[in-house]
Enzyme design. Structure first.
Site, short mmCIF file in Angstrom:
data_model
loop_
_atom_site.label_atom_id
_atom_site.label_comp_id
_atom_site.label_asym_id
_atom_site.label_seq_id
_atom_site.Cartn_x
_atom_site.Cartn_y
_atom_site.Cartn_z
N GLU A 34 -0.08 -1.46 5.75
CA GLU A 34 0.98 -1.03 6.67
C GLU A 34 0.87 0.45 6.99
O GLU A 34 1.13 0.89 8.11
CB GLU A 34 2.36 -1.34 6.06
N ASP B 154 0.82 -1.21 0.00
CA ASP B 154 0.00 0.00 0.00
C ASP B 154 0.86 1.26 0.00
O ASP B 154 2.05 1.22 0.33
CB ASP B 154 -0.94 0.01 1.21
#
Length: 389
Positions: free
Chosen positions: A147, A85
């Site tokens: 994350e 991400d």
């Protein structure tokens, strides 16, 4: 039979082109599944066995996945880990398209170049040289979700108890310098409720703002106490920190303040337990308010990430220092390292990007870092996966 892997810059370009923003704001949050599927396709073409792991989040309509890609069998081995991400972006502040890889001034620009999609392309290109090499220990490429927002991907790994390996490298941006420790973090909201009333007569109410004044005074005293009890010279700020980041209370000068909210950020050193800190925080605040008649509520803003410290004599630390010609360092930003450590891996953080470029408009990765990182990865794979231990 393995299939040819596209050129390195093509891989980076493809990954950058796939939006995969994670955000606590559901209006900005996106799935990472397309990134995971693309990585899995490339890894399978190299002979990796791929497991796609669904990740449970509070946003079930937005698909989140982890990937565990394994080459070889047996115990021990090396995990090359990263998150798929990116943070949100402000398009108007970019001079180029965040989702189109742009090469300029010996740099690669794009969202995720430094933090940290390019690392996956480097891992795959390093791994392709070992596809027909007998491995003594497995090589695992690990790609996680969320994350940047919640660590849901890393937490899912703990729940499933995998992958299992002995050593791990997380490719977060460290400027090609190994990092073996970082502070933890949690964020909390403290909400005090009193009774509003006319300001002309304090007996008509119970002032929440005055209660928060007591709380803040005690928190600042607690912070001072830390200076005497905790110190770690490896960090630029060698003590744990507590920041008073936001406060709001009341609505008008002529009304007794009926409620007040404070947001704090706590960053502990390795060895300081998050749960113990939170319990002590709650205990201290309640004690300060015990005779006031005020009520208090604690709302987690960010559950937190533990601090981590991999021993200086760990094999992964020693090898990383040899390969980079730099001593292992400490950083202030947090990573998924505590979760891999909990799974039994000695973990370092080592990547080609710079943290100064992360989360910024016109994020970039210097072109000359690519071959340097490839060389480090090849040698690490040789040491931990090819040579007999």
């Amino acid at each position: 039979m393995t299939k040819p892997l596209p050129p390195l810059l093509h891989l980076i370009k493809q990954l950058i082109a796939i939006p995969s923003v994670s955000c606590v704001d559901t209006r900005l949050d996106q799935s990472n599944l397309a990134v995971i599927e693309q990585l899995a396709e490339w890894a399978e073409n190299l002979g990796f066995r791929c497991e796609l792991m669904p990740v449970s989040t509070p946003h079930p309509d937005i698909a989140k996945w982890n990937l565990i890609a394994t080459l070889g069998t047996g115990s021990g081995g090396l995990v090359l880990s990263g998150h798929t991400d990116t943070v949100p972006y402000n398009l108007e502040r970019w001079q180029c398209d965040p989702f189109s890889l742009t090469e300029r001034d010996h740099r690669l620009y794009g969202l995720g170049t430094s933090d940290m999609k390019a690392f996956f392309a480097l891992c795959l290109h390093a791994a392709r040289e070992f596809c027909h090499t007998p491995l003594q220990h497995p090589l695992i490429i690990l790609a996680t979700a969320d994350e940047e927002s919640s660590m849901h991907g890393a937490k899912a790994l703990i729940k499933e108890g995998k992958p299992k390996a002995r050593h791990a490298i997380i490719g977060e941006p460290t400027g090609l310098r190994p990092v073996r420790m970082h502070k933890g973090i949690f964020m909390e909201s403290i909400v005090i409720t009193g009774v509003s009333g006319h300001s002309s007569d304090p007996r008509l109410g119970n002032n929440a703002l005055e209660g928060m004044h007591r709380v803040i005074s005690d928190l600042l005293q607690w912070r001072e106490e830390w200076k005497s009890h905790y110190h770690h010279a490896a960090f630029n700020v060698p003590i744990p920190t507590l920041n008073l980041g936001h406060i709001h209370g009341g609505d008008n000068p002529n009304r007794i303040c009926g409620d007040c909210e404070l947001h704090i950020d706590v960053r502990p050193l390795p060895g300081m337990d998050l749960n113990e800190l939170k319990a002590l925080l709650h205990q201290r605040v309640r004690q300060v308010l015990i005779d006031t008649g005020l009520t208090v509520e604690f709302i987690p803003l960010f559950e937190g990430i533990p601090a981590v410290e991999t021993p200086a004599n760990a094999e992964i630390v020693r090898i990383a220092e040899q390969l980079t010609a730099h001593s292992a360092e400490a950083v202030a930003f947090a990573t998924e390292a505590p979760y891999l450590t909990e799974l039994g891996m000695d973990t370092i953080i080592l990547g080609p990007g710079n943290i100064e470029q992360a989360h910024q408009p016109d994020e970039y990765l210097a072109l000359d870092r690519l071959e340097l990182m490839l060389a480090i990865l090849r040698q690490a794979i040789t040491h931990f996966c090819v040579k007999k231990s």
